[in-house]
Design an enzyme around this catalytic site. Structure first.
Site, PDB file in Angstrom:
ATOM      1  N   THR A  32       0.851  -1.197   0.000  1.00 34.86           N
ATOM      2  CA  THR A  32       0.000   0.000   0.000  1.00 34.86           C
ATOM      3  C   THR A  32       0.885   1.245   0.000  1.00 34.86           C
ATOM      4  O   THR A  32       1.727   1.400   0.880  1.00 34.86           O
ATOM      5  CB  THR A  32      -0.922  -0.031   1.239  1.00 34.86           C
ATOM      6  OG1 THR A  32      -1.864  -1.081   1.052  1.00 34.86           O
ATOM      7  CG2 THR A  32      -1.676   1.278   1.418  1.00 34.86           C
ATOM      8  N   GLN A 105      -4.237  -7.278  -6.615  1.00 33.88           N
ATOM      9  CA  GLN A 105      -4.756  -7.784  -5.351  1.00 33.88           C
ATOM     10  C   GLN A 105      -6.124  -7.162  -5.070  1.00 33.88           C
ATOM     11  O   GLN A 105      -6.269  -5.941  -4.965  1.00 33.88           O
ATOM     12  CB  GLN A 105      -3.795  -7.478  -4.203  1.00 33.88           C
ATOM     13  CG  GLN A 105      -4.143  -8.315  -2.969  1.00 33.88           C
ATOM     14  CD  GLN A 105      -3.413  -7.894  -1.726  1.00 33.88           C
ATOM     15  OE1 GLN A 105      -3.364  -6.712  -1.400  1.00 33.88           O
ATOM     16  NE2 GLN A 105      -2.829  -8.847  -1.017  1.00 33.88           N
ATOM     17  N   HIS A 181      -7.271 -11.030  -1.561  1.00 38.04           N
ATOM     18  CA  HIS A 181      -6.674 -10.660  -0.273  1.00 38.04           C
ATOM     19  C   HIS A 181      -7.564 -11.171   0.862  1.00 38.04           C
ATOM     20  O   HIS A 181      -8.613 -10.603   1.143  1.00 38.04           O
ATOM     21  CB  HIS A 181      -6.555  -9.133  -0.216  1.00 38.04           C
ATOM     22  CG  HIS A 181      -5.693  -8.611   0.894  1.00 38.04           C
ATOM     23  ND1 HIS A 181      -5.227  -9.400   1.914  1.00 38.04           N
ATOM     24  CD2 HIS A 181      -5.191  -7.370   1.138  1.00 38.04           C
ATOM     25  CE1 HIS A 181      -4.488  -8.649   2.742  1.00 38.04           C
ATOM     26  NE2 HIS A 181      -4.461  -7.415   2.284  1.00 38.04           N
ATOM     27  N   ASN A 184      -4.490 -10.237   6.820  1.00 37.41           N
ATOM     28  CA  ASN A 184      -4.223  -8.959   7.491  1.00 37.41           C
ATOM     29  C   ASN A 184      -5.419  -8.236   8.098  1.00 37.41           C
ATOM     30  O   ASN A 184      -5.439  -7.009   8.188  1.00 37.41           O
ATOM     31  CB  ASN A 184      -3.452  -8.019   6.546  1.00 37.41           C
ATOM     32  CG  ASN A 184      -2.132  -8.623   6.117  1.00 37.41           C
ATOM     33  OD1 ASN A 184      -1.683  -9.594   6.730  1.00 37.41           O
ATOM     34  ND2 ASN A 184      -1.510  -8.099   5.084  1.00 37.41           N
ATOM     35  N   TYR A 186      -8.534  -7.839   7.093  1.00 32.19           N
ATOM     36  CA  TYR A 186      -9.548  -7.209   6.240  1.00 32.19           C
ATOM     37  C   TYR A 186     -10.758  -8.149   6.087  1.00 32.19           C
ATOM     38  O   TYR A 186     -10.818  -9.203   6.733  1.00 32.19           O
ATOM     39  CB  TYR A 186      -8.916  -6.776   4.911  1.00 32.19           C
ATOM     40  CG  TYR A 186      -7.815  -5.760   5.166  1.00 32.19           C
ATOM     41  CD1 TYR A 186      -8.128  -4.511   5.715  1.00 32.19           C
ATOM     42  CD2 TYR A 186      -6.470  -6.050   4.954  1.00 32.19           C
ATOM     43  CE1 TYR A 186      -7.131  -3.592   6.027  1.00 32.19           C
ATOM     44  CE2 TYR A 186      -5.466  -5.130   5.264  1.00 32.19           C
ATOM     45  CZ  TYR A 186      -5.805  -3.902   5.799  1.00 32.19           C
ATOM     46  OH  TYR A 186      -4.825  -2.990   6.122  1.00 32.19           O
ATOM     47  N   ARG A 233      -4.210 -14.828  -0.661  1.00 33.43           N
ATOM     48  CA  ARG A 233      -3.267 -14.463   0.407  1.00 33.43           C
ATOM     49  C   ARG A 233      -3.901 -14.658   1.781  1.00 33.43           C
ATOM     50  O   ARG A 233      -5.022 -14.212   2.023  1.00 33.43           O
ATOM     51  CB  ARG A 233      -2.836 -13.006   0.259  1.00 33.43           C
ATOM     52  CG  ARG A 233      -1.676 -12.676   1.200  1.00 33.43           C
ATOM     53  CD  ARG A 233      -1.185 -11.263   1.039  1.00 33.43           C
ATOM     54  NE  ARG A 233       0.239 -11.181   1.324  1.00 33.43           N
ATOM     55  CZ  ARG A 233       0.835 -10.125   1.879  1.00 33.43           C
ATOM     56  NH1 ARG A 233       0.149  -9.049   2.160  1.00 33.43           N
ATOM     57  NH2 ARG A 233       2.131 -10.138   2.121  1.00 33.43           N
ATOM     58  N   ASN A 241      -4.444  -5.057  12.728  1.00 36.94           N
ATOM     59  CA  ASN A 241      -5.872  -4.729  12.598  1.00 36.94           C
ATOM     60  C   ASN A 241      -6.734  -5.458  13.629  1.00 36.94           C
ATOM     61  O   ASN A 241      -7.901  -5.740  13.383  1.00 36.94           O
ATOM     62  CB  ASN A 241      -6.384  -4.983  11.170  1.00 36.94           C
ATOM     63  CG  ASN A 241      -5.898  -3.918  10.196  1.00 36.94           C
ATOM     64  OD1 ASN A 241      -5.775  -2.752  10.570  1.00 36.94           O
ATOM     65  ND2 ASN A 241      -5.618  -4.309   8.956  1.00 36.94           N
ATOM     66  N   GLY A 320       8.859  -7.191   0.068  1.00 41.18           N
ATOM     67  CA  GLY A 320       8.131  -5.935   0.206  1.00 41.18           C
ATOM     68  C   GLY A 320       9.060  -4.753   0.315  1.00 41.18           C
ATOM     69  O   GLY A 320       9.373  -4.086  -0.675  1.00 41.18           O
TER      70      GLY A 320
END
Ligand code: PHB
Length: 368
Positions: A32, A105, A181, A184, A186, A233, A241, A320
């Site tokens: 991001t 993604q 995705h 993480n 979400y 992923r 989060n 990354g």
């Protein structure tokens, strides 16, 4: 070490995923960067950034929202409007001309958003109405997360339809595939893990129910893309989060079993916890349970990546931070040359600084 030894590294071996030929095992991880233009449309600057990194065997784009309701951060690109599709078309053309391959993604943040970022100031949606600890990054600075609205079971087909539309848009935009995705903290991860999913209907409770949405999203996208162009992923024990699961080993063993039947392009795993807690999941074991290609991501260096590939613990490694600061990462690995340091201050938002201005080796040589 001679050049030949270096080139013997498993990182530089090609990989065939279905009819897709990756020139090496080095993947640019999704990152991001909050630099989309007006209307969350990818722009020329983003094209330069991605094209500079086309040396990767595969680029995975930054997380891109599938609908205006799936956005959780300022200036993240979308894949739901015609202008966004046109913006991405320009980028995939650039990356393909530079010899690269690129998956997008697909992202829905669920509760990790804020009404100020959503249409009609609506509440973020989630499996259950549980407020995350922490703050949302909004256009007006950091603001406390709100209690999201639990999705009604009748709304779930609409969420799946948004994924399908985004997958169709990805095709129109010239991508080589899509990565779902489900990591993480979400939306899809909020369904998977029992800390955030307290539903009592067909989408909550048992792991079979909690993974139903991901299973249905994959099945629906398979009507748009061949399974060999769909990656997923996961992040089994990431607490980022404010997410948790009471039994990650059992949860993710079941999920991998479900994924196996889909014959995917790959499983991409963020190993460990971004917040630094001790690892409890045995990733080598998870890798062995998965019948397809396994992509590992978690602060790998060239040395640890080679070790993991040689041990059979991964088929590809996603980098990354190293790709943020080293546009020519593959060349640097080949030559075992020094790596640029990444500047954390320019990770999220801003302009070309800290984005497209990290020097390549060639530029270093020219300026030396
Ligand atoms: C972030 O914006 O910090 C972010 C976005 C997507 C991820 C992880 C982190 O998967």
């Amino acid at each position: 070490m001679t050049d030949t030894d270096t080139l013997n590294s498993p990182l530089f071996e090609p990989l065939e995923i279905g009819d897709l030929k990756l020139k090496n095992r080095i993947v640019m991880a999704p990152l991001t960067r909050n630099r989309a233009g007006e209307g969350n449309v990818p722009q020329e600057l983003n094209k330069l950034y991605y094209t500079q990194r086309a040396n990767a065997g595969l680029i995975i784009t930054e997380a891109s929202q599938i609908s205006p309701y799936g956005q959780g951060y300022p200036m993240t690109p979308g894949i739901h409007s015609a202008d966004q599709v046109a913006g991405w078309q320009n980028i995939t053309r650039g990356v393909h001309e530079a010899g690269g391959l690129m998956f997008i993604q697909l992202w829905h943040v669920g509760r990790i958003s804020h009404p100020s970022m959503l249409p009609d100031n609506s509440l973020p949606v989630a499996p259950s109405a549980i407020q995350p600890q922490g703050e949302a990054m909004t256009y007006n600075g950091m603001q406390a997360f709100v209690t999201p609205r639990a999705l009604d079971i009748d709304e779930i087909p609409g969420i799946i339809a948004d994924y399908v539309k985004a997958a169709e848009n990805a095709k129109a935009a010239g991508f080589d595939g899509v990565e779902i995705h489900a990591a993480n903290g979400y939306l899809l991860d909020q369904f998977l893990r029992d800390g955030t999913n307290k539903r009592t209907d067909a989408y909550g409770g048992s792991i079979e129910n909690r993974m139903r949405l991901l299973d249905e999203v994959i099945s629906a996208i398979k009507d748009v893309w061949p399974s060999s162009r769909i990656g997923v992923r996961l992040s089994p024990e990431n607490q980022f989060n404010d997410i948790s699961d009471s039994d990650p080993e059992a949860t993710f063993t079941a999920i991998v079993g479900m994924l196996n039947k889909h014959d995917l392009a790959y499983l991409h795993v963020l190993e460990g916890d971004m917040l630094g807690s001790e690892r409890k999941v045995n990733y080598a074991e998870l890798r062995r349970l998965f019948t397809g290609f396994y992509m590992a991501n978690s602060g790998y260096t060239k040395t640890t990546a080679e070790k993991s590939l040689n041990a059979g613990n991964a088929d590809m490694i996603a980098f990354g931070q190293l790709y943020i600061s080293n546009p020519d990462l593959v060349q640097r690995f080949i030559q075992d040359s020094e790596l640029n340091e990444a500047d954390q201050n320019t990770f999220y938002g801003g302009d070309a600084k800290g984005y497209t201005d990290y020097p390549s080796l060639e530029e270093n040589t020219i300026s030396a």
